[in-house]
Enzyme design. Structure first.
Site, PDB file in Angstrom:
ATOM      1  N   SER A   5       1.341   4.881  -7.922  1.00 55.44           N
ATOM      2  CA  SER A   5       2.727   5.077  -8.362  1.00 55.44           C
ATOM      3  C   SER A   5       3.151   4.240  -9.559  1.00 55.44           C
ATOM      4  CB  SER A   5       3.686   4.826  -7.197  1.00 55.44           C
ATOM      5  OG  SER A   5       3.630   5.887  -6.277  1.00 55.44           O
TER       6      SER A   5
ATOM      7  N   GLY B 123      13.046 -10.354 -11.847  1.00 57.98           N
ATOM      8  CA  GLY B 123      11.828  -9.756 -12.370  1.00 57.98           C
ATOM      9  C   GLY B 123      11.833  -8.268 -12.128  1.00 57.98           C
ATOM     10  N   TYR B 124      10.832  -7.590 -12.667  1.00 58.33           N
ATOM     11  CA  TYR B 124      10.685  -6.162 -12.414  1.00 58.33           C
ATOM     12  C   TYR B 124       9.205  -5.809 -12.393  1.00 58.33           C
ATOM     13  CZ  TYR B 124      10.706  -6.067 -17.605  1.00 58.33           C
ATOM     14  OH  TYR B 124      10.474  -6.301 -18.939  1.00 58.33           O
ATOM     15  N   GLY B 125       8.903  -4.608 -11.904  1.00 59.48           N
ATOM     16  CA  GLY B 125       7.511  -4.199 -11.792  1.00 59.48           C
ATOM     17  C   GLY B 125       7.381  -2.911 -11.018  1.00 59.48           C
ATOM     18  N   HIS B 126       6.193  -2.680 -10.468  1.00 59.66           N
ATOM     19  CA  HIS B 126       5.951  -1.490  -9.652  1.00 59.66           C
ATOM     20  C   HIS B 126       4.632  -1.674  -8.925  1.00 59.66           C
ATOM     21  CE1 HIS B 126       6.575   2.668  -8.402  1.00 59.66           C
ATOM     22  NE2 HIS B 126       7.661   2.715  -9.137  1.00 59.66           N
TER      23      HIS B 126
ATOM     24  N   GLY C  53       1.463   0.584  -6.665  1.00 61.95           N
ATOM     25  CA  GLY C  53       0.897   1.915  -6.566  1.00 61.95           C
ATOM     26  C   GLY C  53      -0.230   1.964  -5.549  1.00 61.95           C
TER      27      GLY C  53
ATOM     28  N   GLY D  45      -5.287   6.754  -2.479  1.00 61.91           N
ATOM     29  CA  GLY D  45      -6.508   7.027  -1.735  1.00 61.91           C
ATOM     30  C   GLY D  45      -7.452   5.857  -1.605  1.00 61.91           C
TER      31      GLY D  45
END
Length: 381
Positions: A60, A299-302, A304, A307
Site C-alpha cells: 500500500s 511525522g508522516y509515512g505509509h 504496505g 502477499g
C-alpha cells in the site's frame, strides 16, 4: 548525530534474525546523505543475498504515489479535491446511488468515502484493467456513511488510478513512469513483473509466526488492477528519493518542481483522525499520507503489505529524516517497530509508542454478551 553504518548494520542483522525475516533492505536519509543497508536473503530456497539495489513489492505504499499523481492533476487545474468522481467518470456506480453521485476526489484520497475497501478483482493484464475494475464496482457497498470515520479503502485508490488514466490519456503505469519515476530519477522503480526481471527481486515468504517462513507458491499475488493501491516495485533508496521530494515540498533533488508546495502540504494536512490507532499505528490521515504524532513530534509515512512482503516509510520533517524498510516475510511489523524505535530515536529524537498489547495482568471480562457473528461490507464473517 552522524549515521554509524557499522552499528546500524549490526542492529539490522540482529533484529532481522530475531524476527525471522528472511531478507530486508533499509535506506535512511539524514544530514543530507543517503545511507543504505541490506541483510539476509532474497529467497530462502536459493540463498541469493539481499543487496541495497534489490527490488521488493511496495504493497500500500503505492497509494502515496497514486495520490501524488492526483495532486499533480490538481496543480494542472484538471481536478479539485471537491471534484465529484462522477464528473470525471460518467456512469460511475457503487451500490449506494447517492454515494456514487456525490463522492469526491478528496474523500477517496483521505479514506473517508466509506466505500468498502477490500474489493479485489482480477480484470486481466490489458491496459483496460482499471476501466473494467471501475465498471465492476457497481455492486460494492458501504462500510459506513461518507465522512463518518477513516475507513481504509483500497477500492478508492483503484478508482483514483482510473481517473489518472482518463485525464492523462495514459495507462496508470505509464503516467507513473513519465510523471514521477523519470523526473525523480527512480531508475529501479516499476509496476509490472516483466520489468522487475531486470533486477535482483525479493521473493515473498509465508509461514507461522515465530518460525522461519518458506518461499510463497507464487511471486506476484496481485492483479494488475491493484497497481494504484498496492503494486509499485521498488528499492528502499528509490522510496526515500520519492519521499524526499515531499520533504522538500514538491521539488526533486535536481531542482525540478514535481508537485506544488501547496499540494505537497495538502497531502500531509490532517483530514480525519484515526479511531483505531493500534491497527494503523497512525493518528490521522491526510490526502494520501498517514500521519503520526510521536510524543509531540509530527511525522508522516505509509505502510504496505503484499502477499508476504511488508514495507514501511517514515518521514520526520522537523529533523529532515526519511527512512524506508522493505522486507520479504517473517514478523515484519515487530522487526520494523524495534528497529525504527532505535533508529528514529537516535537520528530524529522521536519516541515511538509501545506496541499495543494485552496488559501483563489482564482483568477478567465476561465476553458472553459479545459473542455472535460479525460481518462488514466487502468482507467475510
Amino acid at each position: 548525530m552522524p549515521f554509524d553504518h557499522a552499528h546500524w548494520q549490526e542492529r539490522f542483522d540482529a533484529l532481522r534474525t530475531e524476527h525471522h525475516v528472511p531478507g530486508a533492505a533499509l535506506a535512511v536519509f539524514v544530514d543530507g546523505d543517503l545511507h543504505e543497508l541490506a541483510s539476509g536473503v532474497l529467497h530462502r530456497g536459493t540463498g541469493v543475498a539481499v543487496t541495497t539495489d534489490s527490488v521488493f513489492q511496495s504493497g500500500s505504499v503505492a497509494k502515496v504515489y497514486t495520490a501524488t499523481l492526483v495532486m499533480q492533476l490538481v496543480d494542472a487545474g484538471e481536478l479539485r479535491l471537491d471534484t465529484r468522481v462522477a464528473d470525471v467518470l460518467p456512469g460511475f456506480a457503487v451500490a449506494d446511488a447517492e454515494v456514487a453521485r456525490t463522492v469526491t476526489i478528496g474523500r477517496l484520497l483521505s479514506h473517508t468515502s466509506g466505500i468498502a475497501g477490500d474489493f479485489t478483482l482480477d480484470t486481466g493484464r490489458g491496459d483496460d484493467c482499471l476501466a473494467r475494475f471501475v465498471d465492476a464496482c457497481a455492486d460494492v457497498g458501504q462500510d459506513c456513511p461518507p465522512d463518518t470515520v477513516i475507513s481504509y479503502c483500497s477500492t478508492g485508490y483503484a478508482i483514483l488510478g482510473r481517473i489518472v488514466e482518463v485525464l492523462t490519456g495514459q495507462s496508470w503505469d505509464d503516467a507513473l513512469r513519465d510523471r514521477l519515476f523519470t523526473p525523480l530519477g527512480l531508475h529501479q522503480s516499476m509496476t509490472l513483473p516483466e520489468e522487475a526481471l531486470r533486477f535482483r527481486v525479493a521473493m515473498s515468504h509465508l509461514g507461522e509466526l515465530g518460525t522461519d517462513p518458506e518461499p510463497a507458491p507464487v511471486w506476484d499475488m496481485l492483479p494488475r488492477s491493484a497497481g494504484p493501491y498496492g503494486r509499485v516495485l521498488i528499492t528502499a533508496a528509490d522510496v526515500v528519493r520519492f519521499a524526499r521530494m515531499h520533504l522538500d515540498d514538491g521539488v526533486a533533488p535536481d531542482g525540478t518542481r514535481v508537485l506544488s508546495a501547496a499540494s505537497a502540504a495538502l497531502m500531509r494536512q490532517q483530514v480525519a483522525g484515526c479511531l483505531d490507532t493500534w491497527s494503523f499505528m497512525a493518528t490521522g490521515w491526510g490526502h494520501g499520507w498517514a500521519l503520526y504524532d510521536w510524543d509531540g513530534v509530527p511525522g508522516y509515512g505509509h505502510d504496505g503489505a503484499s502477499g508476504g512482503q511488508f514495507s514501511y516509510l517514515r518521514v520526520v520533517p522537523g529533523s529532515g529524516v526519511v527512512a524506508a524498510l522493505l522486507t520479504n516475510g517473517g514478523v515484519a511489523t515487530s522487526f520494523f517497530t524495534d528497529l525504527f524505535r532505535e533508529l528514529l530515536g537516535e537520528l530524529a529524537g522521536v519516541r515511538m509508542p509501545e506496541v499495543f498489547a494485552p496488559p501483563a495482568e489482564p482483568r477478567p471480562i465476561d465476553v458472553a454478551p459479545l459473542a455472535g457473528t460479525y460481518e462488514r461490507e466487502g468482507g467475510a464473517p
